[in-house]
Motif scaffolding. Structure first.
Motif, short mmCIF file in Angstrom:
data_model
loop_
_atom_site.label_atom_id
_atom_site.label_comp_id
_atom_site.label_asym_id
_atom_site.label_seq_id
_atom_site.Cartn_x
_atom_site.Cartn_y
_atom_site.Cartn_z
N PRO A 1 -11.86 -4.12 -1.21
CA PRO A 1 -11.02 -4.55 -2.54
C PRO A 1 -9.46 -4.33 -2.22
O PRO A 1 -9.32 -3.11 -1.76
N ARG A 2 -8.56 -4.75 -2.84
CA ARG A 2 -7.14 -4.71 -2.52
C ARG A 2 -6.93 -3.34 -2.81
O ARG A 2 -6.12 -2.54 -2.10
N GLU A 3 -7.31 -2.77 -4.20
CA GLU A 3 -6.92 -1.48 -4.53
C GLU A 3 -7.40 -0.62 -3.61
O GLU A 3 -6.84 0.65 -3.55
N ALA A 4 -8.61 -0.88 -3.19
CA ALA A 4 -9.04 0.37 -2.16
C ALA A 4 -8.23 0.33 -1.09
O ALA A 4 -8.09 1.56 -0.44
N CYS A 5 -7.78 -0.67 -0.55
CA CYS A 5 -6.95 -0.53 0.76
C CYS A 5 -5.64 0.34 0.25
O CYS A 5 -5.14 1.05 0.99
N GLN A 6 -4.92 -0.20 -0.90
CA GLN A 6 -3.68 0.38 -1.32
C GLN A 6 -3.88 2.03 -1.32
O GLN A 6 -3.33 2.86 -1.10
#
Ligand code: PL4
Length: 474
Positions: A445-450
């Motif tokens: 998920p995007r937030e996990a990468c951030q």
């Protein structure tokens, strides 16, 4: 009766009962049923019983399996993750490890799957076993929508995924062929070569199997092998966009590879599982776009990463009819025989999902899904670059390949896990050339990468940008 004489008559009935249950689970009555009886009874095993429990069959082990080193890479990563969570149950782990899709299957494609399932509940729509090569309509769609009719539907074999096709191709080629792989590479090429008997034992120093040609792909050669120094082999496994390096071969590089294979009379097994990540027009999405490839290449591919079908299971392999063995037999003839003998056709539901992937709406959804992961790739790549690490890949591919000179990739893996609670994959798992690298996957998920970038920057920020100096952090 033997059990009876060993444990006493009271246990016979229970042994039979447990034995049946064990057989249900795929284990033999003698080996598992009796063990359970012994445990249940809390009986002190007499020496005949002990001998009985340790009973071996007279079936010799396939020698090739004893050559394999340790377990298969990805379950090992999953195991490390589990062990960490057992010790730190509250840890908010972020997985950038195993390349498994995380985003939901888009609505139009999912409707293809659900309609496929619903059809099975109707008299008119019901279908059972299908053709071993797959639904003709899907083969036709693959040929036209993904290969612009450069190939014919008859040359497309629909399957349950690229990995399974790689193993079935090894069955076609057998134990006598010689093999080259990119180093590093997706471990399935090497492991199936070992299982099939194409190799000798591993050399403990070089970590290379005897009989395999390892084509080194690193920053020094722009992750494309020096073919002028590569000896001839029958098979060349080649993956682009590459797992794990994230390198995507250009048209010129692929033309060089095809010329090399044609010159040597070799067959390229081209793994294009990450083809949809290619956005650069200079990078072909298929090796079959290259002149002359139809006589020397097989292309393995999959809906896994196109549409989040890693659990649905649907892939395909193109075996061009012009591709022939030394005696003139079409390779497709033998691959078709394997598909019909050792496989029973892809799931009819999955194939309906595949049909939905390839119409206009489905292709648009795929592009959107891939764009999402590509944005993750950018975030991870730039995050790692901001720390001064040597970062590769991640432009036409979902993987970032980060180098830590002088360090062991398993140590770096552990450090990322312990300092940042971020799971990666140690490069050593992909071959000896990966020993100083770790792979980060953008399938998250995007937030996990951030958040992963934030944690890694916090843990390692302030380090000098020089990669040698970066190697000293601990
Ligand atoms: C973990 C180059 C991932 N359990 O899903 P498939 O069988 O159609 O395709 C698998 C595949 C084929 N070719 C390449 C790949 O990289 C993959 C998937 N690799 C990874 O993290 O490297 C998932 C690995 C999975 C496995 O063992 O394949």
């Amino acid at each position: 009766m033997y059990v009876n004489s060993l444990c006493g008559s009271g246990w016979l009935q229970q042994a039979s009962f447990l034995g049946n249950r064990s057989q249900d689970a795929g284990a033999s009555f003698h080996q598992v049923g009796v063990c359970r009886v012994a445990r249940h009874a809390n009986c002190r095993a007499s020496s005949p019983l002990r001998r009985f429990l340790a009973m071996h069959t007279r079936v010799p082990r396939n020698e090739n399996f004893s050559k394999l080193q340790g377990g298969y890479l990805f379950p090992q990563i999953a195991q490390r993750r589990r062990e960490y969570l057992e010790k730190h149950p509250d840890a908010a782990l972020i997985s950038l490890g195993i390349g498994d899709t995380t985003q939901p299957i888009p609505p139009h494609i999912c409707a293809g799957l659900t309609q496929g399932a619903k059809k099975l509940a109707t008299k008119e729509g019901y279908s059972g076993y299908g053709d071993g090569e797959g639904l003709y309509a899907l083969r036709k769609s693959i040929a036209s929508r993904l290969y612009s009719d450069r190939i014919r539907p008859e040359e497309v074999f629909v399957s349950d995924g690229a990995k399974c096709d790689i193993a079935r191709l090894q069955m076609v080629f057998g134990s006598e062929v010689t093999v080259a792989v990119q180093d590093p590479s997706y471990p399935v090429y090497v492991d199936t070569a070992v299982m099939t008997g194409q190799t000798g034992r591993i050399n403990a120093d070089t970590r290379q199997y005897a009989g395999i040609v390892y084509m080194r792909c690193d920053a020094a050669n722009d992750f494309f092998p020096d073919l002028s120094k590569t000896p001839r082999t029958d098979l060349i496994f080649f993956c682009s966009p590459n797992n794990p390096t994230g390198a995507a071969a250009t048209r010129e590089q692929l033309a060089e590879l095809v010329a090399f294979a044609r010159h040597n009379g070799s067959i390229i097994v081209y793994d294009a599982a990450y083809a949809p990540f290619i956005r650069d027009p200079a990078v072909p999405r298929s090796i079959l776009e290259i002149d002359g490839a139809l006589e020397c290449a097989i292309e393995v591919n999959s809906f896994s990463k196109y549409a989040g079908f890693t659990g649905v299971r649907l892939g395909w392999t193109v075996v061009p009819s012009a591709l022939r063995f030394a005696d003139g037999t079409p390779v497709a003839k033998d691959f078709g025989r394997v598909m019909n003998t050792a496989f029973n056709g892809a799931s009819n539901i999955a194939q309906q999902g595949g049909m939905a992937c390839l119409d206009d709406e489905g292709l648009a959804e795929i592009e959107q899904l891939i764009s999402y992961y590509l944005e993750n790739t950018r975030i991870l790549r730039e995050g790692m670059e901001s720390l001064g690490f040597s970062v590769y890949g991640g432009r036409n591919a979902p993987y970032i390949w980060v180098r830590f000179p002088g360090r062991s990739s398993w140590d770096v893996f552990t450090e990322f896990l312990e300092k940042c609670q971020v799971v990666t994959v140690p490069g050593a798992g992909f071959g000896p050339a990966g020993v100083e690298y770790v792979r980060l996957s953008a399938f998250a998920p995007r937030e996990a990468c951030q958040e992963a970038v934030r944690r890694i920057q916090t843990a390692f920020g302030g380090r000098p940008a020089d990669p040698i100096a970066a190697s000293s952090f601990q």
